[in-house]
Enzyme design. Structure first.
Site, PDB file in Angstrom:
ATOM      1  CE  LYS A 106      16.869  -7.684 -18.405  1.00 50.17           C
ATOM      2  NZ  LYS A 106      16.745  -7.195 -16.839  1.00 50.17           N
TER       3      LYS A 106
HETATM    4  C1  E4P Z   1      16.663  -3.531 -16.297  1.00 44.89           C
HETATM    5  O1  E4P Z   1      16.183  -4.759 -16.728  1.00 44.89           O
HETATM    6  C2  E4P Z   1      17.669  -3.574 -15.475  1.00 44.89           C
HETATM    7  O2  E4P Z   1      17.411  -4.602 -14.478  1.00 44.89           O
HETATM    8  C3  E4P Z   1      17.837  -2.217 -14.577  1.00 44.89           C
HETATM    9  O3  E4P Z   1      16.619  -1.402 -15.192  1.00 44.89           O
HETATM   10  C4  E4P Z   1      18.869  -1.630 -14.376  1.00 44.89           C
HETATM   11  O4  E4P Z   1      18.926  -0.545 -13.722  1.00 44.89           O
HETATM   12  P1  E4P Z   1      20.095   0.089 -12.888  1.00 44.89           P
HETATM   13  O5  E4P Z   1      20.871   0.936 -13.731  1.00 44.89           O
HETATM   14  O6  E4P Z   1      19.315   1.226 -12.113  1.00 44.89           O
HETATM   15  O7  E4P Z   1      20.640  -0.833 -12.062  1.00 44.89           O
END
Ligand code: E4P
Length: 218
Positions: free
Chosen positions: A83
């Site tokens: 990522k």
């Molecule tokens: C995606 O890969 C992120 O880890 C995640 O969906 C972020 O979510 P949040 O905005 O609830 O922290």
């Protein structure tokens, strides 16, 4: 639609996996930090629980450092997806890693223009954050609709992963918009099961059956 769990917590992942409906996992540095174990160990443990894509995020911010970090993460398990954040350096790293055959999830996407850039860089997954856009008074779901439409227009292979989903409605609307994947906290996956008519109906079925076949004064 593929269901991913957005957690690095092994107990939650075991529970979700036991239902047979979890296709993959997304993590981020905040989620890994919550579990208190280095990312290499934690994602290796996750890969033993869920047999599907497991996103592991780099923490470097310079392209060459992201590339070497990504190469290391990709070696942990065949299911690891590296990522990278949607920055200039992140996109440079995405292009290089993708050319090397490494699957990249480009994260922290908040506009359709950014999603176009990620697709052009060969991203395997783009992660638009729905909930965080809602938090600042925008309609996050509009972004999912725009990206799926744009990718369809040009036949981009990049999968749209609706991220930052905070409710069952977010999951349903992402599916309606054509997102390939929805990643959600365990709590949201669990909430998707719930319907009062299911509980009421089951209660009635069991009562009727018991009344007919079980002795009253046994
Ligand atoms: C995606 O890969 C992120 O880890 C995640 O969906 C972020 O979510 P949040 O905005 O609830 O922290």
């Amino acid at each position: 639609m593929k269901f991913f769990l957005d957690t690095a917590n092994l107990d939650e992942l075991k529970k979700g996996a036991s239902w047979g409906i979890v296709d993959g996992v997304t993590t981020n540095p905040s989620l890994i930090a919550k579990e208190g174990r280095p990312i290499e160990e934690q994602v290796a443990a996750i890969c033993k629980i869920v047999d599907g894509d497991v996103s592991a995020e780099v923490v470097s911010t310079e392209a060459n450092a992201m590339i070497s970090e990504g190469l290391k993460l990709a070696k942990i398990h065949k299911n690891i997806v590296v990522k990278c954040p949607l920055t200039r350096d992140g996109i440079k790293a995405c292009s290089a890693l993708s050319k090397d055959g490494i699957r990249v999830n480009v994260t922290l996407c908040f506009s359709a223009g950014q999603a176009l850039i990620a697709a052009k860089a060969g991203a395997y997954i783009i992660s638009p954050f729905v909930g965080r856009l809602d938090d600042i008074g925008w309609t996050g779901m509009e972004l999912i609709k725009s990206i799926t439409q744009i990718y369809r227009n040009y036949g981009y292979k990049t999968q749209v992963l609706a991220a930052s989903l905070r409710s069952p409605t977010h999951v349903i609307d992402s599916a309606l918009a054509g997102a390939h994947i929805g990643t959600m906290p365990f709590k949201v996956l669990d909430m998707l099961f719930n319907h009062p008519l299911t509980d009421k109906g089951l209660d009635q079925f069991l009562k009727d059956y018991a009344k007919a076949f079980q002795p009253q004064n046994a």
